[in-house]
Design a protein around this motif. Structure first.
Motif, PDB file in Angstrom:
ATOM      1  N   TYR A   1      -1.138   6.658   3.763  1.00 29.81           N
ATOM      2  CA  TYR A   1      -1.601   5.351   4.211  1.00 29.81           C
ATOM      3  C   TYR A   1      -3.017   5.482   4.766  1.00 29.81           C
ATOM      4  O   TYR A   1      -3.350   6.477   5.424  1.00 29.81           O
ATOM      5  CB  TYR A   1      -0.691   4.801   5.309  1.00 29.81           C
ATOM      6  N   VAL A   2      -3.845   4.457   4.505  1.00 27.48           N
ATOM      7  CA  VAL A   2      -5.164   4.379   5.128  1.00 27.48           C
ATOM      8  C   VAL A   2      -5.318   2.990   5.739  1.00 27.48           C
ATOM      9  O   VAL A   2      -4.739   2.012   5.257  1.00 27.48           O
ATOM     10  CB  VAL A   2      -6.313   4.660   4.128  1.00 27.48           C
ATOM     11  N   THR A   3      -6.113   2.911   6.804  1.00 28.68           N
ATOM     12  CA  THR A   3      -6.321   1.641   7.496  1.00 28.68           C
ATOM     13  C   THR A   3      -7.782   1.223   7.419  1.00 28.68           C
ATOM     14  O   THR A   3      -8.639   1.985   6.995  1.00 28.68           O
ATOM     15  CB  THR A   3      -5.920   1.769   8.980  1.00 28.68           C
TER      16      THR A   3
ATOM     17  N   VAL B   1      -4.939   2.109  -4.787  1.00 25.21           N
ATOM     18  CA  VAL B   1      -4.105   1.419  -3.810  1.00 25.21           C
ATOM     19  C   VAL B   1      -2.797   1.025  -4.492  1.00 25.21           C
ATOM     20  O   VAL B   1      -2.790   0.236  -5.447  1.00 25.21           O
ATOM     21  CB  VAL B   1      -4.818   0.179  -3.243  1.00 25.21           C
ATOM     22  N   ILE B   2      -1.696   1.568  -4.016  1.00 26.13           N
ATOM     23  CA  ILE B   2      -0.387   1.340  -4.616  1.00 26.13           C
ATOM     24  C   ILE B   2       0.273   0.088  -4.044  1.00 26.13           C
ATOM     25  O   ILE B   2       0.925  -0.673  -4.752  1.00 26.13           O
ATOM     26  CB  ILE B   2       0.522   2.568  -4.402  1.00 26.13           C
ATOM     27  N   ARG B   3       0.124  -0.140  -2.779  1.00 32.49           N
ATOM     28  CA  ARG B   3       0.611  -1.384  -2.184  1.00 32.49           C
ATOM     29  C   ARG B   3      -0.186  -1.676  -0.917  1.00 32.49           C
ATOM     30  O   ARG B   3      -0.798  -0.783  -0.336  1.00 32.49           O
ATOM     31  CB  ARG B   3       2.111  -1.358  -1.906  1.00 32.49           C
ATOM     32  N   THR B   4      -0.183  -2.946  -0.527  1.00 38.36           N
ATOM     33  CA  THR B   4      -0.941  -3.408   0.634  1.00 38.36           C
ATOM     34  C   THR B   4       0.000  -4.148   1.567  1.00 38.36           C
ATOM     35  O   THR B   4       0.856  -4.910   1.119  1.00 38.36           O
ATOM     36  CB  THR B   4      -2.078  -4.357   0.189  1.00 38.36           C
ATOM     37  N   SER B   5      -0.173  -3.913   2.862  1.00 39.47           N
ATOM     38  CA  SER B   5       0.634  -4.621   3.853  1.00 39.47           C
ATOM     39  C   SER B   5      -0.242  -4.942   5.056  1.00 39.47           C
ATOM     40  O   SER B   5      -1.363  -4.446   5.182  1.00 39.47           O
ATOM     41  CB  SER B   5       1.851  -3.785   4.271  1.00 39.47           C
ATOM     42  N   SER B   6       0.273  -5.786   5.925  1.00 36.16           N
ATOM     43  CA  SER B   6      -0.454  -6.179   7.128  1.00 36.16           C
ATOM     44  C   SER B   6       0.310  -5.718   8.350  1.00 36.16           C
ATOM     45  O   SER B   6       1.532  -5.875   8.429  1.00 36.16           O
ATOM     46  CB  SER B   6      -0.634  -7.698   7.176  1.00 36.16           C
ATOM     47  N   ASP B   7      -0.416  -5.153   9.298  1.00 33.39           N
ATOM     48  CA  ASP B   7       0.161  -4.739  10.564  1.00 33.39           C
ATOM     49  C   ASP B   7      -0.466  -5.581  11.666  1.00 33.39           C
ATOM     50  O   ASP B   7      -1.686  -5.740  11.698  1.00 33.39           O
ATOM     51  CB  ASP B   7      -0.114  -3.251  10.814  1.00 33.39           C
TER      52      ASP B   7
ATOM     53  N   SER C   1      -7.965   5.431   9.760  1.00 30.52           N
ATOM     54  CA  SER C   1      -7.134   6.633   9.849  1.00 30.52           C
ATOM     55  C   SER C   1      -6.468   6.919   8.510  1.00 30.52           C
ATOM     56  O   SER C   1      -6.317   6.042   7.655  1.00 30.52           O
ATOM     57  CB  SER C   1      -6.071   6.443  10.931  1.00 30.52           C
ATOM     58  N   VAL C   2      -6.067   8.165   8.315  1.00 29.25           N
ATOM     59  CA  VAL C   2      -5.250   8.589   7.169  1.00 29.25           C
ATOM     60  C   VAL C   2      -3.949   9.122   7.746  1.00 29.25           C
ATOM     61  O   VAL C   2      -3.950  10.063   8.544  1.00 29.25           O
ATOM     62  CB  VAL C   2      -5.957   9.672   6.335  1.00 29.25           C
ATOM     63  N   THR C   3      -2.844   8.503   7.375  1.00 30.68           N
ATOM     64  CA  THR C   3      -1.561   8.836   7.988  1.00 30.68           C
ATOM     65  C   THR C   3      -0.492   9.078   6.934  1.00 30.68           C
ATOM     66  O   THR C   3      -0.630   8.679   5.776  1.00 30.68           O
ATOM     67  CB  THR C   3      -1.085   7.710   8.931  1.00 30.68           C
TER      68      THR C   3
ATOM     69  N   VAL D   1      -3.172  -2.449   5.892  1.00 26.70           N
ATOM     70  CA  VAL D   1      -2.809  -1.050   5.679  1.00 26.70           C
ATOM     71  C   VAL D   1      -2.600  -0.847   4.182  1.00 26.70           C
ATOM     72  O   VAL D   1      -1.872  -1.611   3.539  1.00 26.70           O
ATOM     73  CB  VAL D   1      -1.532  -0.675   6.455  1.00 26.70           C
ATOM     74  N   SER D   2      -3.238   0.182   3.630  1.00 24.55           N
ATOM     75  CA  SER D   2      -3.182   0.438   2.183  1.00 24.55           C
ATOM     76  C   SER D   2      -2.459   1.750   1.922  1.00 24.55           C
ATOM     77  O   SER D   2      -2.827   2.792   2.488  1.00 24.55           O
ATOM     78  CB  SER D   2      -4.590   0.493   1.587  1.00 24.55           C
ATOM     79  N   LEU D   3      -1.423   1.695   1.078  1.00 23.70           N
ATOM     80  CA  LEU D   3      -0.767   2.911   0.608  1.00 23.70           C
ATOM     81  C   LEU D   3      -1.505   3.374  -0.641  1.00 23.70           C
ATOM     82  O   LEU D   3      -1.628   2.615  -1.613  1.00 23.70           O
ATOM     83  CB  LEU D   3       0.702   2.635   0.289  1.00 23.70           C
ATOM     84  N   VAL D   4      -2.009   4.609  -0.639  1.00 26.70           N
ATOM     85  CA  VAL D   4      -2.837   5.081  -1.753  1.00 26.70           C
ATOM     86  C   VAL D   4      -2.250   6.357  -2.345  1.00 26.70           C
ATOM     87  O   VAL D   4      -1.652   7.174  -1.645  1.00 26.70           O
ATOM     88  CB  VAL D   4      -4.303   5.326  -1.326  1.00 26.70           C
ATOM     89  N   ARG D   5      -2.433   6.505  -3.639  1.00 25.47           N
ATOM     90  CA  ARG D   5      -2.160   7.758  -4.337  1.00 25.47           C
ATOM     91  C   ARG D   5      -3.507   8.366  -4.687  1.00 25.47           C
ATOM     92  O   ARG D   5      -4.336   7.723  -5.342  1.00 25.47           O
ATOM     93  CB  ARG D   5      -1.324   7.499  -5.593  1.00 25.47           C
ATOM     94  N   VAL D   6      -3.737   9.572  -4.230  1.00 29.03           N
ATOM     95  CA  VAL D   6      -4.990  10.269  -4.507  1.00 29.03           C
ATOM     96  C   VAL D   6      -4.814  11.057  -5.806  1.00 29.03           C
ATOM     97  O   VAL D   6      -3.938  11.922  -5.903  1.00 29.03           O
ATOM     98  CB  VAL D   6      -5.376  11.207  -3.347  1.00 29.03           C
ATOM     99  N   PHE D   7      -5.643  10.755  -6.792  1.00 27.51           N
ATOM    100  CA  PHE D   7      -5.552  11.453  -8.080  1.00 27.51           C
ATOM    101  C   PHE D   7      -6.567  12.585  -8.191  1.00 27.51           C
ATOM    102  O   PHE D   7      -6.353  13.546  -8.928  1.00 27.51           O
ATOM    103  CB  PHE D   7      -5.755  10.463  -9.234  1.00 27.51           C
ATOM    104  N   SER D   8      -7.689  12.467  -7.481  1.00 25.78           N
ATOM    105  CA  SER D   8      -8.718  13.500  -7.533  1.00 25.78           C
ATOM    106  C   SER D   8      -9.461  13.510  -6.205  1.00 25.78           C
ATOM    107  O   SER D   8      -9.582  12.476  -5.538  1.00 25.78           O
ATOM    108  CB  SER D   8      -9.691  13.234  -8.688  1.00 25.78           C
TER     109      SER D   8
END
Length: 732
Positions: free
Chosen positions: A415-417, A342-348, A393-395, A354-361
């Protein structure tokens, strides 16, 4: 112009790729006002993501769309802009440039595989600030490939060539042969207001000029004046590329007068950039009025596509969450075990967290059940997690809107929710194979802000609001100080503070008031003294009777409260001696002068009186407290203030002012030592009363090049004049 805009975008505008090799993740680094967001929008325009007004199809801005960013006129959080170019997906990670939001920048560095350092030519040598140099060195330490983009050439007070030399001197540690331009600007006539528009660029390796003055890119031969300028810069560039080449025969061929093939030079250049051995300098300039794109953006996108590494070349390690074995490299394979961060977290307000993620594997799908592992920052109010949760969701980020993506493969950012527990820095992995990725280093917040709820209604919502705020911002630390009974937000600076308070108010509906931050003072006896506590009451029924006599003497710092029983002859019955001690300790905790805890004294009980009927535990507790207060009045009280051991790292250019400032804060400098190239580390002891605004003042003194850390050392006597002022303030 060859159209390289992405042809694999779906009907919803989302760029789709099926292999990590087709992804480029690039973070933009630079101080506030350097032009990072403008450059992102220019590249988006060139790739066809936005129109000339910088808007996506729904009419919103592609970045800086947060309401706080609009009000403060600066970026306060990272944003991701995906675009397609030459069959690739390029994720541009735009980061805040202000020092208070370095936590967002560190997150951007983790999400990316290469960095663009954006430097304003309008600021001259000052544009290559100490903070920029520190970030450059940080990227170099972990081997992040880097390029430099010079902006604001039309308003520059420094010539392009001088700025390149400055970058080599400051960032390369000298006249660096691996920090060289790929292009030179072509200027038009200077306008009456002093602006000098850029109308084209000289391409050094292809040995030609691209002229945009007509609104279209037109290639032409250089003029004699341009040819002279081109030849000198081109020769130096070729020598720099050959010096980084793995082909040792190239230098002999070049020195022998042979012309090296353009394809060979371009290939070696791209390899050197991807390895982090060569750092090309490019520029971004506003588009001429009738041009379809900004100058330099097409060349910049080509460099990102050909010279920056794919995620497969960025190795990240992870360790199993359960068996305690050491970390191992994560292969960037969409078919591998899932590991994302999870790179950053925000609220909607509509979808929740809402979580911004970097997928490494592996590959992250919508509706997957994943394991969420914590990140080891419980001391900052971010508890560790060890739970299974279902992804919503994955967006893909697309301006203010999110576009359905369905899945995110290894190397991608999405982003994932619906992850209610995941916070910034957490690892997402498979439920049967939980992994933990070591979190990136976070800056230590050192600016304390004491707050209290504005009303009873705010008090009811404050705890939840702070929990959600801390989940979004790992650079923020929430502290309930038991000594001062204050709720304290530890921030990175004033701008960070302002954003945190505004988010509490606008996003979480909590209004708070800021109050003066207090430090944990202590009291101790100035000298030995005796005290007598007499508590005698008779009101017609069962009475209260207790008398005790004590002697108090100060002890060395750190001794606490020592209680000694020297009663002889049963003057105080044995069962009431613990009562006296309890009363003494309770009064010491409350303080005896200005309401601060009493420490570092020995209290000796040597005499007293009791009544066979009216004496009680409560009576002797009260008598003990009275005796301690009487002794304090006789001896006088010294106020003790906390001292911190402080380590300050600062550029040698500002060492003198920083040392002088520490002395003005009643600090004691204990020593200095070199800390890398051109920097010094200072060790000092400073009263914590003098450190409340030091995070702000040090940044100003050192022009952003200084940072510091602090740890509690001990309490020491406060100067008498200051102590008297503190007592008057407490009495008032």
């Amino acid at each position: 112009m060859v159209d390289k805009t992405n042809g694999s975008a779906g009907g919803n505008g989302v760029v789709s790729v099926d292999r990590p090799e087709r992804i480029r993740n690039v973070v933009l680094v630079g101080h506030s006002g350097a032009g990072k967001t403008t450059l992102v929008e220019a590249m988006a325009l060139t790739s066809g993501v936005v129109n000339r007004a910088g808007r996506v199809e729904d009419g919103t801005s592609l970045s800086d769309y947060d309401e706080i960013e609009h009000r403060q006129h600066r970026s306060v959080q990272l944003s991701v802009v995906p675009l397609g170019w030459d069959g690739l997906k390029i994720n541009l990670v735009d980061t805040p440039g202000y020092a208070d939001f370095v936590g967002e920048l560190r997150a951007g560095l983790r999400a990316a595989d290469a960095a663009l350092f954006v430097i304003s030519s309008a600021e001259g040598a000052e544009g290559v600030s100490g903070a920029t140099r520190a970030l450059w060195e940080e990227c170099a330490a972990v081997g992040v490939p880097r390029a430099i983009v010079l902006t604001h050439l039309d308003t520059a007070r420094t010539e392009f060539e001088e700025m390149v030399e400055t970058c080599g001197l400051v960032l390369g540690g000298g006249a660096a042969d691996n920090i060289l331009p790929l292009h030179l600007p072509v200027y038009g006539p200077r306008a009456a207001d002093g602006h000098r528009p850029v109308t084209g660029l000289i391409e050094l390796l292809p040995n030609c000029v691209v002229d945009y003055s007509s609104g279209e890119a037109v290639r032409r031969e250089p003029t004699p004046e341009e040819a002279e300028q081109l030849t000198a810069a081109r020769n130096r560039l070729i020598e720099g590329i050959i010096a980084e080449s793995e082909d040792e025969s190239l230098m002999d061929r070049y020195l022998g007068g042979e012309d090296i093939e353009l394809e060979t030079l371009v290939t070696d250049l791209e390899r050197a950039v991807a390895r982090g051995g060569f750092h090309p300098v490019l520029f971004g300039a506003p588009a001429p009025e009738n041009a379809r794109q900004g100058l330099g953006t097409l060349e910049l996108l080509d460099l990102i596509a050909g010279g920056f590494p794919s995620p497969t070349e960025h190795v990240v390690t992870a360790a199993p969450a359960s068996n305690g074995s050491g970390p191992s490299p994560l292969p960037c394979d969409p078919r591998g075990a899932l590991a994302a961060e999870v790179i950053r977290t925000s609220s909607d307000p509509y979808v929740g967290r809402v979580s911004l993620v970097r997928v490494f594997s592996g590959t992250l799908h919508a509706d997957d059940t994943v394991h969420v592992c914590g990140h080891g920052m419980a001391e900052r109010g971010h508890p560790d997690h060890d739970v299974d949760e279902r992804v919503g969701s994955v967006t893909a980020p697309f301006g203010k809107q999110q576009r359905p993506l369905g899945e995110a493969i290894a190397g991608d950012i999405a982003y994932v929710t619906k992850l209610g527990h995941a916070e910034t820095g957490d690892t997402l992995s498979e439920t049967g194979k939980p992994l933990v990725i070591e979190p990136w280093p976070m800056p230590d917040p050192l600016l304390p802000i004491a707050i209290r709820a504005h009303s009873k209604a705010d008090e009811d919502k404050l705890s939840q609001g702070l929990t959600r705020l801390a989940a979004e911002d790992p650079a923020l630390r929430v502290e309930n100080n038991p000594h001062t009974r204050q709720l304290v937000l530890w921030c990175l600076g004033e701008a960070h503070r302002d954003v945190a308070l505004e988010r509490l108010r606008t996003r979480f509906g909590v209004q708070v008031d800021v109050e003066d931050h207090r430090v944990a003072l202590r009291e101790t006896f100035a000298g030995p003294a005796k005290g007598r506590g007499r508590h005698v009451k008779q009101s017609g029924g069962h009475g209260q009777y207790a008398v005790c006599e004590i002697e108090v003497e100060p002890l060395p710092g750190g001794s606490g409260i020592e209680f000694v029983d020297k009663v002889v002859g049963g003057a105080v019955p044995r069962q009431f001696i613990p009562s006296v001690e309890k009363g003494v300790r309770a009064q010491a905790a409350r303080g005896v002068a200005a309401g601060h805890p009493l420490v570092d004294v020995r209290v000796t009980l040597f005499d007293g009186k009791a009544h066979s009927v009216d004496s009680s535990d409560a009576a002797f507790q009260t008598a003990g407290a009275l005796a301690l207060r009487e002794a304090a009045n006789a001896a006088g009280i010294s106020l003790l203030e906390p001292y911190a051991e402080v380590w300050v790292v600062v550029s040698d250019d500002y060492l003198g002012p920083v040392l002088g400032d520490l002395s003005s804060r009643r600090g004691r400098v204990l020593g200095t030592e070199p800390h890398g190239t051109g920097r010094t580390r200072i060790r000092a002891e400073v009263p914590e009363l003098e450190l409340s605004r030091y995070a702000i003042d040090l940044r100003s003194l050192s022009h952003g090049t200084g940072d510091f850390s602090r740890t509690y050392a001990r309490h020491e006597p406060m100067p008498s004049q200051l102590a008297a002022s503190m007592r008057e303030g407490a009495a008032g």
